[in-house]
Design a protein around this motif. Sequence first.
Motif, mmCIF file in Angstrom:
data_model
loop_
_atom_site.group_PDB
_atom_site.id
_atom_site.type_symbol
_atom_site.label_atom_id
_atom_site.label_comp_id
_atom_site.label_asym_id
_atom_site.label_seq_id
_atom_site.Cartn_x
_atom_site.Cartn_y
_atom_site.Cartn_z
ATOM 1 N N MET A 125 6.347 6.667 -6.726
ATOM 2 C CA MET A 125 5.993 5.574 -5.703
ATOM 3 C C MET A 125 5.518 4.255 -6.716
ATOM 4 O O MET A 125 4.841 4.475 -7.499
ATOM 5 C CB MET A 125 4.721 6.012 -4.780
ATOM 6 C CG MET A 125 4.352 4.858 -3.966
ATOM 7 S SD MET A 125 3.076 5.169 -2.813
ATOM 8 C CE MET A 125 1.611 5.536 -3.991
ATOM 9 N N GLN A 131 3.672 0.548 -6.379
ATOM 10 C CA GLN A 131 2.767 -0.278 -5.551
ATOM 11 C C GLN A 131 2.711 -1.634 -6.234
ATOM 12 O O GLN A 131 2.611 -1.889 -7.146
ATOM 13 C CB GLN A 131 1.278 0.302 -5.559
ATOM 14 C CG GLN A 131 1.287 1.573 -4.777
ATOM 15 C CD GLN A 131 -0.229 2.128 -4.824
ATOM 16 O OE1 GLN A 131 -0.696 2.391 -5.840
ATOM 17 N NE2 GLN A 131 -0.663 2.394 -3.640
ATOM 18 N N SER A 183 9.605 5.340 -3.585
ATOM 19 C CA SER A 183 9.182 4.673 -2.390
ATOM 20 C C SER A 183 8.505 3.400 -2.872
ATOM 21 O O SER A 183 7.908 3.567 -4.161
ATOM 22 C CB SER A 183 8.179 5.783 -1.568
ATOM 23 O OG SER A 183 7.023 6.147 -2.273
ATOM 24 N N LYS A 191 5.642 0.456 -1.727
ATOM 25 C CA LYS A 191 4.597 -0.134 -0.981
ATOM 26 C C LYS A 191 4.049 -1.692 -1.453
ATOM 27 O O LYS A 191 3.772 -1.792 -2.688
ATOM 28 C CB LYS A 191 3.378 0.717 -1.071
ATOM 29 C CG LYS A 191 3.680 2.242 -0.423
ATOM 30 C CD LYS A 191 3.951 2.344 0.987
ATOM 31 C CE LYS A 191 4.046 3.643 1.545
ATOM 32 N NZ LYS A 191 4.446 3.668 2.775
ATOM 33 N N TYR A 195 1.504 -5.234 -1.011
ATOM 34 C CA TYR A 195 0.159 -5.502 -0.346
ATOM 35 C C TYR A 195 0.016 -7.070 -0.466
ATOM 36 O O TYR A 195 0.764 -7.748 -1.212
ATOM 37 C CB TYR A 195 -0.513 -4.677 -1.155
ATOM 38 C CG TYR A 195 -0.481 -3.534 -1.180
ATOM 39 C CD1 TYR A 195 -1.205 -2.372 -0.152
ATOM 40 C CD2 TYR A 195 -0.031 -2.858 -2.299
ATOM 41 C CE1 TYR A 195 -0.727 -1.156 -0.298
ATOM 42 C CE2 TYR A 195 0.338 -1.493 -2.275
ATOM 43 C CZ TYR A 195 -0.103 -0.630 -1.418
ATOM 44 O OH TYR A 195 0.075 0.734 -1.445
ATOM 45 N N ASP A 206 -6.911 -4.312 1.013
ATOM 46 C CA ASP A 206 -5.915 -3.404 0.568
ATOM 47 C C ASP A 206 -6.467 -2.262 -0.307
ATOM 48 O O ASP A 206 -5.723 -1.333 -0.865
ATOM 49 C CB ASP A 206 -4.872 -4.325 -0.520
ATOM 50 C CG ASP A 206 -4.205 -5.307 0.407
ATOM 51 O OD1 ASP A 206 -3.560 -4.740 1.068
ATOM 52 O OD2 ASP A 206 -4.010 -6.598 0.065
ATOM 53 N N SER A 238 -6.170 0.468 2.059
ATOM 54 C CA SER A 238 -4.555 0.824 2.368
ATOM 55 C C SER A 238 -3.871 1.236 1.098
ATOM 56 O O SER A 238 -3.326 2.400 1.267
ATOM 57 C CB SER A 238 -3.712 -0.346 2.977
ATOM 58 O OG SER A 238 -3.834 -1.408 1.896
ATOM 59 N N SER A 239 -4.063 0.772 -0.002
ATOM 60 C CA SER A 239 -3.629 1.372 -1.113
ATOM 61 C C SER A 239 -4.050 2.692 -1.772
ATOM 62 O O SER A 239 -3.258 3.612 -1.996
ATOM 63 C CB SER A 239 -3.753 0.369 -2.409
ATOM 64 O OG SER A 239 -5.171 0.110 -2.566
ATOM 65 N N ASP A 270 -2.511 5.138 0.785
ATOM 66 C CA ASP A 270 -1.097 5.404 0.521
ATOM 67 C C ASP A 270 -0.858 6.123 -0.706
ATOM 68 O O ASP A 270 -0.026 7.178 -0.746
ATOM 69 C CB ASP A 270 -0.317 4.066 -0.091
ATOM 70 C CG ASP A 270 0.079 2.997 1.187
ATOM 71 O OD1 ASP A 270 -0.143 3.517 2.469
ATOM 72 O OD2 ASP A 270 0.141 1.824 0.955
#
Length: 505
Positions: free
Chosen positions: A431, A433, A464, A466, A468, A480, A483-484, A487
């Motif tokens: 992932m 970010q 994936s 993501k 912010y 964030d 939310s991070s 995630d």
Amino acid sequence: MKLVSFIGLSVTALTLAFSTPSFADNGRRIDVDSKVVTEHKARINGERFSYTATTGTQPVWNEQGDAVATLQYTYYTRDKVDDRTKRPLVFSFNGGPGSASVWMHLAYTGPRVLKIDDEGYPVQPYGVKDNPYSILDVADIVYINPVNTGYSRVLENEKGELPSKSDQQKMFFGVNADIKYLAEWLNTFVSRNERWRSPKFLIGESYGTTRVSGLAHELQNRQWMYINGVILVSPTEIGIKREGPVEAANRLPYFAATAWYHKALSADLQAKDLDELLPEVEQFTVNKFLPAIAKGGFLPADEKRAIIKQAAKYAGLSEKFVEQNNLDIPNNFFWKELLRERGQTVGRLDSRYLGIDKRDAGESPDYWAELTSWLHSFTPAINYYLREELNYKTDIKYNLFGNVHPWDRSGNNTGENLRLAMAQNPYLNVMIQSGYYDGATNYFDAKYTMWQLDPSGKMKERLSFKGYRSGHMMYLRHADLESSNNDLRDFILKSLPAEGKAAKY
């Protein structure tokens, strides 16, 4: 047993001393092999539980079995876990190279975070507070300081001499040397703490993404330690080239995001939400802006005029400025130019931050507004936290940024090695970010890296992204931070294979 009291906190601290000698750094000493254990409580993700923090040092050994360095780490484990073999273990690294692990430790995933305002700006008195979003509810975490960062140091030999600078570079200070000794160190750590059966994850930020991309392959192929997930926070190029027209074009979506944040766009673009604007700019970048830059001086005049007009509109810059730069706008020019008429510059690592220069003229800002702001908060907080809450005391200076240069960047195949590690290991997911306002490792470069990581597309379901509404350290913005971490939590849990599911295609 020693009871240590803090405001609103009771901690039981157990100090374990080892016989390994201490190391002197200009007369200041740190134990080469040591640990201090403290007990704490937290409320994370709505759940209250106790946890243990182990802060210590562990040697790095050479092939002859001599301790050549010691790395300082902090290891958090949730208490009262019935089966530790099913409990994920996350290894956390920051970047630089030469940066300590303080950033994600005290601002992102750890149980305690900086006292800052909701947008990430420093407030006094400095210190730390509980992090209700930490991933410690679902995973144990180790924050590791590579050589010369934090309290980690190169060691003297039996004659009291340090290795030469060139020998230190060969041992520690390069893309591949860094990966090799850290993989050996992790093997020892996992063995000492009896975590071989646990699911394992690597998270790295900035240059730390180069580090963990290489470690995924090194651990699997040299230490036979297989990883379940790799998280790349604000990634570097990880050896995947983005030169020439690609590098120039990929900046535009970041320019647009920053201009939107500072309300420097035209009224029609400013009226759009960022989630609506950025896909539009990304499509223009890939389909029109990149081909136009690639055509260079042979781009037809009418086509060039149309591209200049649209690129300037998205970037919040004048058409003349874009034309004078031949569509290739350097980052430092943008940071100086965007708000020049307002007498302000924008930050590099987080372009929400504003600076003021001696002269409004010029090509680049006098200083990085975001970095000076962050050092306000992080420096006092980590020194206080390690000494007074985790009870780890030493006179060695904590290096937020350590002396690791010159850094050998040759032979950087970390991206390809991460792809190969994924191909070899069907359990391994990745992932990315990124913060939209990061001008150092911009988010569209991160997307491009993800697209190029597996050109075959056979593993794209295991990749994936993501994004912010913040910068390089997206977690400094309170919204964030939540939310991070969520995630991350979802990624970790989804990357745990179902019981009995074999690692095969």
